[in-house]
Design a protein around this motif. Structure first.
Motif, PDB file in Angstrom:
ATOM      1  N   VAL A 108       0.624  -0.986  -0.048  1.00  0.00           N
ATOM      2  CA  VAL A 108      -0.040  -0.052   0.105  1.00  0.00           C
ATOM      3  C   VAL A 108       0.945   1.350  -0.072  1.00  0.00           C
ATOM      4  N   LEU A 109       2.017   1.188   0.498  1.00  0.00           N
ATOM      5  CA  LEU A 109       2.867   2.324   0.472  1.00  0.00           C
ATOM      6  C   LEU A 109       3.388   2.397  -0.759  1.00  0.00           C
ATOM      7  N   ALA A 110       3.455   1.577  -1.384  1.00  0.00           N
ATOM      8  CA  ALA A 110       4.205   1.548  -2.888  1.00  0.00           C
ATOM      9  C   ALA A 110       2.978   2.005  -3.894  1.00  0.00           C
ATOM     10  N   GLY A 111       1.764   2.364  -3.482  1.00  0.00           N
ATOM     11  CA  GLY A 111       1.049   2.667  -4.313  1.00  0.00           C
ATOM     12  C   GLY A 111       0.148   1.512  -5.149  1.00  0.00           C
ATOM     13  N   VAL A 112       0.177   0.586  -4.967  1.00  0.00           N
ATOM     14  CA  VAL A 112      -0.412  -0.639  -5.424  1.00  0.00           C
ATOM     15  C   VAL A 112      -2.016  -0.475  -5.503  1.00  0.00           C
ATOM     16  N   GLY A 113      -2.236  -0.164  -4.222  1.00  0.00           N
ATOM     17  CA  GLY A 113      -3.932   0.036  -4.278  1.00  0.00           C
ATOM     18  C   GLY A 113      -4.251   0.423  -3.027  1.00  0.00           C
ATOM     19  N   LEU A 114      -5.495   0.061  -2.833  1.00  0.00           N
ATOM     20  CA  LEU A 114      -6.152   0.552  -1.415  1.00  0.00           C
ATOM     21  C   LEU A 114      -6.132  -0.875  -0.535  1.00  0.00           C
ATOM     22  N   LEU A 115      -6.146  -0.423   0.939  1.00  0.00           N
ATOM     23  CA  LEU A 115      -5.823  -1.636   1.866  1.00  0.00           C
ATOM     24  C   LEU A 115      -6.812  -1.689   3.285  1.00  0.00           C
ATOM     25  N   LEU A 116      -7.420  -2.456   3.531  1.00  0.00           N
ATOM     26  CA  LEU A 116      -7.889  -2.497   4.766  1.00  0.00           C
ATOM     27  C   LEU A 116      -6.942  -3.213   5.769  1.00  0.00           C
ATOM     28  N   ILE A 117      -6.757  -2.476   6.835  1.00  0.00           N
ATOM     29  CA  ILE A 117      -5.757  -2.846   7.796  1.00  0.00           C
ATOM     30  C   ILE A 117      -5.910  -2.467   9.169  1.00  0.00           C
ATOM     31  N   THR A 118      -5.386  -2.883  10.187  1.00  0.00           N
ATOM     32  CA  THR A 118      -5.540  -2.360  11.544  1.00  0.00           C
ATOM     33  C   THR A 118      -5.097  -0.974  11.625  1.00  0.00           C
ATOM     34  N   GLU A 119      -5.684  -0.152  12.295  1.00  0.00           N
ATOM     35  CA  GLU A 119      -5.444   1.359  12.565  1.00  0.00           C
ATOM     36  C   GLU A 119      -4.089   1.464  13.299  1.00  0.00           C
ATOM     37  N   ASP A 120      -3.657   0.656  14.181  1.00  0.00           N
ATOM     38  CA  ASP A 120      -2.524   0.843  14.794  1.00  0.00           C
ATOM     39  C   ASP A 120      -1.274   0.737  14.050  1.00  0.00           C
ATOM     40  N   VAL A 153      -0.636   1.395  10.914  1.00  0.00           N
ATOM     41  CA  VAL A 153      -0.432   2.501  10.179  1.00  0.00           C
ATOM     42  C   VAL A 153      -0.539   3.837  10.632  1.00  0.00           C
ATOM     43  N   ALA A 154      -0.669   4.129  11.698  1.00  0.00           N
ATOM     44  CA  ALA A 154      -0.935   5.310  12.549  1.00  0.00           C
ATOM     45  C   ALA A 154       0.402   6.284  12.276  1.00  0.00           C
ATOM     46  N   GLU A 155       1.426   5.933  12.351  1.00  0.00           N
ATOM     47  CA  GLU A 155       2.759   6.591  11.852  1.00  0.00           C
ATOM     48  C   GLU A 155       2.633   6.914  10.382  1.00  0.00           C
ATOM     49  N   ASP A 156       2.094   6.454   9.426  1.00  0.00           N
ATOM     50  CA  ASP A 156       2.219   6.557   8.345  1.00  0.00           C
ATOM     51  C   ASP A 156       1.092   7.481   8.081  1.00  0.00           C
ATOM     52  N   LEU A 157      -0.069   7.557   8.742  1.00  0.00           N
ATOM     53  CA  LEU A 157      -1.403   8.395   8.569  1.00  0.00           C
ATOM     54  C   LEU A 157      -0.572  10.036   9.218  1.00  0.00           C
TER      55      LEU A 157
END
Length: 297
Positions: free
Chosen positions: A234-246, A248-252
């Motif tokens: 998802v960081l590479a821009g492949v597509g959307l992802l459903l993931i646990t919020e904790d 990806v908190a730093e990425d957000l």
């Protein structure tokens, strides 16, 4: 019976339970060769073959089935007696075997596992990650961590994390030139990173808003079965992802990822420690239960 005899009985029961020497050796913390030697030694003394072995499989012989049926309950009683005596130990010692999913393991490693080892230096912890829900007793584990909604009914549960939230995210590069989805059905016009579950099926993304629930079999060009790989994709821009919020908190916070469908992804009951409902929990497990209660949030 001397200690070596007890090890041989444990070895035979473990091989019968796991259906092979390699997995049984891992459970007992032995090498495969040492386990094979223990089983062979017992077979030699008994004068019968307990297992039928081929290059591809191991199965109980008729004598082995009878032997396991009589020995396994007695061995369980011996272990229970040892655990009952262990109640009088001031500080826990030995090995605590825990089973959980990979995502849950990341959540409990620092606040629970590492803290437990710091407090009880005589203890060892074996943390095994597995996405499938296993039989703790059958697989030889002391306890496990799972989402509250997935817990077996016959287990004792101790809540750890109060709630967990799965959210939909995408990278700024992915959204360049694309309209963000506003309702779950919009995902059908997007590229998503799909997740294959341990059962082999593809996970259908679940959403809820004001009592309305929706499941979407999202489209995508990439299907993965490991959270860290999905995160990288998802960081590479492949597509959307459903993931646990904790996760990806730093990425957000750093704006490496953008959250969408916020109002369709409510929190749900989180992780719980669960363990068999025994009369007396051994000291090593009691100490861990106390830590979970202390660190619950």
């Amino acid at each position: 019976m001397n200690r070596s005899g007890l090890i041989e009985l444990e070895a035979v029961v473990a091989v019968a339970r796991r259906g092979g020497f390699r997995a049984a050796a891992r459970d007992l913390g032995m090498s495969s060769s040492a386990l094979s030697h223990a089983v062979a030694g017992l077979e030699a003394r008994l004068g019968v073959r307990l297992f039928d072995r081929t290059t591809r499989s191991v199965s109980l012989s008729a004598a082995g089935e009878q032997f396991i049926a009589e020995v396994a309950p007695a061995l369980s009683q011996i272990h229970a007696a040892i655990e009952n005596v262990d109640q009088h130990r001031e500080r826990p010692s030995g090995t605590l075997r825990l089973n959980t999913s990979l995502g849950a393991a990341r959540m409990i490693l620092s606040p629970l596992i590492l803290e437990y080892l710091r407090r009880y230096p005589e203890m060892k912890v074996e943390l095994v990650t597995d996405n499938r829900l296993i039989d703790l007793v059958e697989e030889g584990f002391d306890a496990g961590f799972r989402l509250q909604e997935s817990l077996p009914a016959d287990m004792i549960a101790v809540p750890f994390s109060r709630t967990i939230r799965s959210i939909v995210v995408g990278s700024p590069a992915y959204f360049a030139g694309r309209e963000q989805p506003r309702v779950p059905a919009d995902l059908l016009r997007h590229v998503c990173i799909r997740m294959r579950m341990s059962s082999g099926s593809i996970y259908r993304w679940e959403f809820e808003k004001r009592g309305e629930t929706v499941e979407i079999d999202v489209p995508g060009v990439l299907t993965l079965d490991e959270t860290a790989l999905m995160h990288e994709a998802v960081l590479a821009g492949v597509g959307l992802l459903l993931i646990t919020e904790d996760l990806v908190a730093e990425d957000l916070a750093a704006r490496r990822l953008i959250q969408v469908l916020d109002d369709w992804t409510p929190a749900y009951p989180g992780l719980s420690l669960y363990y068999p409902g025994r009369r007396h929990a051994p000291a090593k497990l009691r100490a861990f239960i106390d830590l979970v209660k202390e660190r619950s949030r």
